[in-house]
Scaffold this active site. Structure first.
Site, short mmCIF file in Angstrom:
data_model
loop_
_atom_site.label_atom_id
_atom_site.label_comp_id
_atom_site.label_asym_id
_atom_site.label_seq_id
_atom_site.Cartn_x
_atom_site.Cartn_y
_atom_site.Cartn_z
CG HIS A 34 17.13 10.64 60.77
ND1 HIS A 34 15.95 11.08 61.32
CD2 HIS A 34 17.94 10.34 61.82
CE1 HIS A 34 16.04 11.02 62.63
NE2 HIS A 34 17.24 10.59 62.97
CD GLU A 35 12.39 12.95 55.10
OE1 GLU A 35 11.37 13.52 55.55
OE2 GLU A 35 13.12 13.47 54.25
CG HIS A 37 17.46 14.94 62.67
ND1 HIS A 37 18.19 13.85 62.26
CD2 HIS A 37 17.69 15.07 64.01
CE1 HIS A 37 18.84 13.35 63.28
NE2 HIS A 37 18.56 14.05 64.36
N GLY A 147 12.04 15.77 69.11
CA GLY A 147 11.30 14.60 68.64
C GLY A 147 10.75 13.78 69.80
CD GLN A 153 16.70 14.57 74.00
OE1 GLN A 153 17.81 14.11 74.20
NE2 GLN A 153 16.29 14.89 72.79
CB SER A 185 17.40 6.23 65.32
OG SER A 185 18.60 6.28 66.07
O1 PAF Z 1 18.16 14.44 70.75
C1 PAF Z 1 19.31 14.83 70.47
O2 PAF Z 1 19.77 14.78 69.34
C2 PAF Z 1 20.21 15.36 71.59
O3 PAF Z 1 20.02 14.66 72.76
C3 PAF Z 1 20.09 16.87 71.80
C4 PAF Z 1 18.70 17.26 72.25
C5 PAF Z 1 20.43 17.60 70.52
C6 PAF Z 1 21.06 17.33 72.88
O4 PAF Z 1 22.38 17.03 72.55
#
Ligand code: PAF
Length: 281
Positions: A34-35, A37, A147, A153, A185
């Site tokens: 999506h936008e 990413h 992100g 994370q 998301s």
């Molecule tokens: O944020 C995500 O999409 C995932 O957690 C990642 C960092 C690609 C790891 O699988």
């Protein structure tokens, strides 16, 4: 754009790029782009001269009762989007090559992982840290972009890179929101129209907290109460947690002194949504 699904081929491509002094950037994703990413991809473009986007739905970061099988996937669409962005390589390894039978080594970022989302998604961040480390080892990027919606994370990956002396610059990119305020998301795909409306309470509650802080409120308890009340006004939302914590250690704070992370996770129907903001005193 080259599509690589073999680990060895990915590694050879990167080694050749490094030999030619290319600056390699990796944007790790689980696809269904999506936008949000695409903003990471555009950031990546600016930060290097070879851009790799991985699309890998990582089974090890889903608990048994979670949505690994249902997680939305559309490689053809992702491929079209990435091609338009001028990505050099789409790395799409098969699960059995990333996690062959018998693999048993994992990475645990001990103190950050059990907090916030980790308290509800047991083993999730072990799965994330392990796969990200593997991607770093395979792609050998100079820079990796993540992100900030997945704030925890991002902190965990920064910590891992620091602790394990990885030579990768980890870049956090701002949250991208729809015009209605909903953070982008892949899991928004689970929402019905009515649920999407209900999901707007997440960003609304964050804006409410920001406004309280602007008016002088500093007490975590009162801010959290107001955030929950905003979300729980609607019948469709089920709050998993709302937390005010230190932006680096992610430990809870009673009061905002300088700045604090306000993070939340809320279930709307089948979708577990997260969002956050930094509150500045
Ligand atoms: O944020 C995500 O999409 C995932 O957690 C990642 C960092 C690609 C790891 O699988």
């Amino acid at each position: 754009m080259r599509i690589i699904d073999q680990i060895r081929e990915m590694r050879c491509w990167s080694e050749a790029g490094r030999r030619e002094s290319n600056h390699i950037v990796l944007v790790p994703t689980m696809g269904f782009l999506h936008e949000g990413h695409l903003s990471l991809v555009r950031e990546g473009r600016k930060r290097g001269d070879r851009l790799v986007v991985s699309v890998f739905v990582n089974p090890t970061q889903f608990a048994l009762n979670e949505d690994y099988t249902a997680y939305p996937r559309d490689l053809e669409r992702d491929r079209g989007l990435l091609e338009k962005e001028g990505v050099d390589v789409l790395f799409h390894p098969p699960v059995e090559k990333m996690f062959p039978k018998g693999s048993q080594t994992t990475v645990e970022v001990e103190r950050l992982s059990p907090l916030l989302c980790g308290a509800f998604r047991l083993g999730h961040f072990r799965g994330v840290a392990t796969v990200v480390l593997k991607l770093f080892n395979i792609v050998r990027p100079h820079v990796a972009i993540f992100g900030s919606k997945d704030y925890q994370q991002l902190q965990i990956i920064r910590r891992m890179v620091e602790d394990l002396n990885f030579d990768v610059e980890v870049v956090g990119s701002p949250i991208v929101r729809g015009k209605d305020g909903l953070a982008m998301s892949s899991r928004n795909a689970y929402l019905s129209q009515e649920e999407r409306q209900a999901a707007l309470s997440l960003s609304r509650s964050l804006r409410k907290a920001e406004s309280l802080v602007r008016q002088g409120e500093r007490e975590s308890g009162r801010i959290i109460h107001a955030v929950r009340a905003e979300i729980e006004k609607g019948p469709l939302a089920r709050v998993e947690y709302v937390s005010l914590c230190h932006p680096a250690s992610l430990e809870k704070v009673e009061k905002i002194h300088d700045e604090a992370l306000l993070a939340l996770a809320v279930w709307i129907g089948k979708a577990r949504l997260i969002d956050n903001t930094i509150l500045k005193a």
